[in-house]
Scaffold this motif. Structure first.
Motif, short mmCIF file in Angstrom:
data_model
loop_
_atom_site.label_atom_id
_atom_site.label_comp_id
_atom_site.label_asym_id
_atom_site.label_seq_id
_atom_site.Cartn_x
_atom_site.Cartn_y
_atom_site.Cartn_z
N ARG A 135 0.83 -1.22 0.00
CA ARG A 135 0.00 0.00 0.00
C ARG A 135 0.85 1.24 0.00
N SER A 136 0.48 2.19 -0.85
CA SER A 136 1.11 3.51 -0.77
C SER A 136 0.08 4.48 -0.20
N ILE A 137 0.54 5.32 0.72
CA ILE A 137 -0.39 6.14 1.51
C ILE A 137 0.03 7.61 1.36
N PRO A 138 -0.92 8.52 1.13
CA PRO A 138 -0.54 9.93 0.93
C PRO A 138 0.09 10.54 2.18
N GLY A 139 0.75 11.68 2.00
CA GLY A 139 1.36 12.36 3.14
C GLY A 139 2.42 13.38 2.74
N HIS A 140 2.95 13.24 1.51
CA HIS A 140 4.03 14.16 1.11
C HIS A 140 3.46 15.49 0.59
N LEU A 141 2.17 15.48 0.26
CA LEU A 141 1.54 16.67 -0.32
C LEU A 141 0.26 16.99 0.44
N LEU A 142 -0.28 18.18 0.20
CA LEU A 142 -1.58 18.52 0.79
C LEU A 142 -2.68 17.73 0.10
N HIS A 143 -2.56 17.63 -1.22
CA HIS A 143 -3.57 16.93 -2.02
C HIS A 143 -2.84 16.09 -3.06
N GLU A 144 -3.34 14.94 -3.34
CA GLU A 144 -2.70 14.13 -4.37
C GLU A 144 -2.91 14.85 -5.72
N PRO A 145 -1.93 14.75 -6.62
CA PRO A 145 -1.97 15.59 -7.83
C PRO A 145 -3.19 15.36 -8.71
N TRP A 146 -3.79 14.20 -8.65
CA TRP A 146 -4.96 13.93 -9.49
C TRP A 146 -6.27 14.39 -8.83
N GLU A 147 -6.16 14.80 -7.57
CA GLU A 147 -7.40 15.23 -6.88
C GLU A 147 -7.80 16.65 -7.25
N VAL A 148 -6.83 17.46 -7.64
CA VAL A 148 -7.14 18.86 -7.98
C VAL A 148 -7.31 18.94 -9.49
N LYS A 149 -8.55 19.23 -9.91
CA LYS A 149 -8.84 19.18 -11.35
C LYS A 149 -9.42 20.50 -11.82
N THR A 150 -9.16 20.84 -13.06
CA THR A 150 -9.79 22.03 -13.65
C THR A 150 -11.27 21.72 -13.90
N GLY A 151 -12.03 22.75 -14.27
CA GLY A 151 -13.44 22.55 -14.58
C GLY A 151 -13.65 21.51 -15.67
N GLN A 152 -12.66 21.39 -16.57
CA GLN A 152 -12.78 20.41 -17.68
C GLN A 152 -12.23 19.04 -17.27
N GLY A 153 -11.78 18.94 -16.04
CA GLY A 153 -11.29 17.63 -15.57
C GLY A 153 -9.81 17.41 -15.83
N GLY A 154 -9.13 18.44 -16.35
CA GLY A 154 -7.69 18.29 -16.62
C GLY A 154 -6.85 18.77 -15.44
N PHE A 155 -5.55 18.99 -15.73
CA PHE A 155 -4.68 19.49 -14.67
C PHE A 155 -4.36 20.97 -14.92
N TYR A 156 -3.87 21.62 -13.87
CA TYR A 156 -3.58 23.06 -13.97
C TYR A 156 -2.20 23.30 -14.54
N ARG A 157 -2.14 24.32 -15.40
CA ARG A 157 -0.86 24.72 -15.98
C ARG A 157 -0.45 26.11 -15.50
N VAL A 158 -1.37 26.77 -14.83
CA VAL A 158 -1.11 28.15 -14.39
C VAL A 158 -1.36 28.20 -12.88
N TYR A 159 -0.44 28.91 -12.19
CA TYR A 159 -0.48 28.87 -10.73
C TYR A 159 -1.74 29.51 -10.14
N THR A 160 -2.12 30.71 -10.59
CA THR A 160 -3.20 31.43 -9.89
C THR A 160 -4.51 30.63 -9.84
N PRO A 161 -4.98 30.10 -10.96
CA PRO A 161 -6.19 29.26 -10.84
C PRO A 161 -5.96 28.01 -9.98
N PHE A 162 -4.73 27.52 -9.99
CA PHE A 162 -4.43 26.36 -9.12
C PHE A 162 -4.61 26.77 -7.66
N TRP A 163 -4.06 27.93 -7.31
CA TRP A 163 -4.21 28.43 -5.93
C TRP A 163 -5.68 28.57 -5.59
#
Ligand SMILES: Cc1cc2nc3c(=O)[nH]c(=O)nc-3n(C[C@H](O)[C@H](O)[C@H](O)COP(=O)(O)OP(=O)(O)OC[C@H]3O[C@@H](n4cnc5c(N)ncnc54)[C@H](O)[C@@H]3O)c2cc1C
Length: 472
Positions: free
Chosen positions: A124-152
């Motif tokens: 088992r791998s268990i989260p802890g190194h980040l606040l959120h796992e990278p796939w949990e934060v999604k853009t409105g279209q379901g993709g990933f963020y490329r720009v910091y401000t909307p990511f924030w």
């Protein structure tokens, strides 16, 4: 499956007891827990300074584990056969670890997980190194963020679970497996005498990290908005070194920042935003792992950056470009193992623009020299400075170290602190540079300070010309 068999807790970049969710869960099972660290393919890729710092962190973590009735078992890698041997020796039926999202770890961990599961083990791998796992934060279209401000904006309102307490006790196995001696790994060997210079500046271990956070919140967070940009002041938290090895969890830091914001402390919001830059870097590294290897924007592939390790690059590495602010920052890195963020931006801009050298040359050198080396932040930082990254500063925005010095080091305190040649009676840190720098460079304090390697005006024009020609 609770058959009383041991759980192997594979320690990686989580050298802490508190808010270590996987370790807490393992402790709560009541089963024996065997913490193990492997000198494996993940360690093999480390540069001299992060490898030395890892050794210091492991020693501190071993002491912390002893305090809860446990031990840190050290074994040689590669990971899979080492874990398989330990499973066979201890009768463990479960191998758990804290998840990491850099390409080296992902490749290794996927292989380990598949192989252990195929043998019927619980892997088992268990989260802890980040606040959120990278796939949990999604853009409105379901993709990933490329720009910091909307990511924030996406991350800021997300709930971050409260940190979990350190286990008061870890149940020991009936018989401890044997292990290697940390000293025999010689993790500090490549640092040579530089280790002694850097050591007093390092803030090693979980306790030290918590004390550092508390001191920052008590004394410096109010002025963080302005002081964080000043390399001549001690205005930042210094926590990158601890976050990198997981000596403190990002959740702990986040919640401290949140509390400070709730109390109306002025710099708290900016501090949270900076922590989210780390998060953004890992988000990018997960979704575009090639960021450590290639230009994030493919159109930059043809840019005429030099990758030669020539005499000019050597002078940049030596902190002898003749541009005082650049040299001060490079020397800060050898003396303290760290470099102020403004220094990082300035030396990166000078290398990739004035000197027209590829960002990878600088990124790789930082990976060799920084005790807070982090694969995600380092790659993002370099591509940001070079202009080839996501949400990067445009290439034509060229930092002028003289203007930067006037604004951020107006009394030349930072420059004099690290460049001995600039003072009549240099301080201990400026003089320590010659002991910290690689001996093969043969640098001595009596060498005259060099004339600029690339003049600021001339270098700026050359960079703009190269960019103009490239755009055509
Ligand atoms: C070219 C370049 C290379 C870099 N390489 C690294 C690296 O190898 N390791 C590393 O941890 N940081 C790196 N950074 C980011 C930044 O310089 C450091 O995180 C910061 O200087 C750490 O000091 P601090 O802990 O006192 O930060 P604080 O100002 O106290 O900030 C708190 C935390 O927020 C995070 N943070 C702050 N600024 C940034 C940023 N720009 N990017 C990502 N996270 C940030 C860090 O985790 C930091 O500990 C790099 C930046 C540049 C421009």
């Amino acid at each position: 499956m609770d058959d009383g068999s041991p759980i192997l807790w594979w320690v990686r970049r989580d050298l802490r007891l508190s808010d270590n969710p996987g370790l807490a869960e393992a402790a709560a099972t009541g089963r024996p827990v065997i913490p193990v660290f492997l000198n494996d393919e993940g360690v093999a890729v480390l540069g001299a300074a992060p490898r030395w710092r890892l050794g210091e962190g492991l020693a501190a973590f071993a002491r912390a584990l002893a305090g809860v009735g446990s031990r840190l078992v050290l074994r040689d890698g590669p990971a899979l056969p080492a874990l398989e041997r330990l499973v066979a020796e201890t009768g463990a039926t479960a191998v758990w670890w804290g998840r990491l999202c850099d390409p080296v770890s992902r490749t290794r961990d996927a292989e380990v997980k598949a192989a252990l599961k195929a043998r019927g083990l619980e892997a088992r791998s268990i989260p802890g190194h980040l606040l959120h796992e990278p796939w949990e934060v999604k853009t409105g279209q379901g993709g990933f963020y490329r720009v910091y401000t909307p990511f924030w904006r996406a991350v800021a309102p997300r709930e971050v679970p409260a940190p979990v307490a350190a286990p008061a006790h870890l149940r020991a196995p009936d018989i401890w497996p044997d292990g290697a001696e940390l000293a025999d790994w010689r993790l500090g060997a490549a640092m040579g005498p530089g280790a002694e210079v850097v050591a007093p500046h390092a803030c090693v271990g979980e306790q030290a990290a918590h004390a550092r956070l508390a001191a920052f919140v008590a004394q410096r967070i109010d002025a963080y908005d302005s002081d964080r940009d000043r390399p001549d002041r001690d205005g930042t938290s210094g926590l990158s070194e601890n976050l990198s090895l997981g000596e403190i969890s990002p959740r702990t830091v986040w919640h401290a920042g949140l509390r400070a914001r709730e109390e109306g402390r002025p710099g708290a919001e900016t501090f949270l935003k900076e922590l989210v830059w780390r998060e953004f870097a890992w988000h990018l590294l997960y979704h575009t792992p090639e960021i450590t290897e290639r230009n994030w924007r493919p159109e930059w592939e043809g840019f005429p950056w030099s990758q030669a390790e020539d005499a000019a690059v050597l002078r940049w590495k030596q902190g002898r470009t003749g541009i005082a602010l650049v040299d001060a920052a490079m020397r800060e890195m050898y003396v303290t193992g760290r470099m102020h963020n403004r220094g990082r931006m300035i030396v990166a801009s000078y290398l990739t623009k004035h000197m027209l050298v590829h960002w990878k040359v600088g990124m790789d050198w930082f990976a060799e020299c920084l005790i807070d080396w982090d694969p995600a932040s380092n790659a993002m930082g370099w591509q940001w400075a070079a202009g080839s990254g996501p949400d990067a500063t445009p290439y034509f925005r060229i930092f002028n170290p003289d203007t930067q010095a006037e604004k951020f080091d107006p009394e030349a305190r930072y420059r004099r602190r690290f460049v001995a040649e600039l003072s009549r009676s240099p301080g201990a840190e400026a003089l320590a540079f010659h002991r910290a720098a690689p001996a093969r460079w043969g640098l001595t304090p009596d060498m005259p300070y060099p004339a600029p390697l690339v003049g600021l005006k001339e270098g700026r024009q050359r960079a703009l010309d190269a960019y103009g020609a490239f755009k055509r």
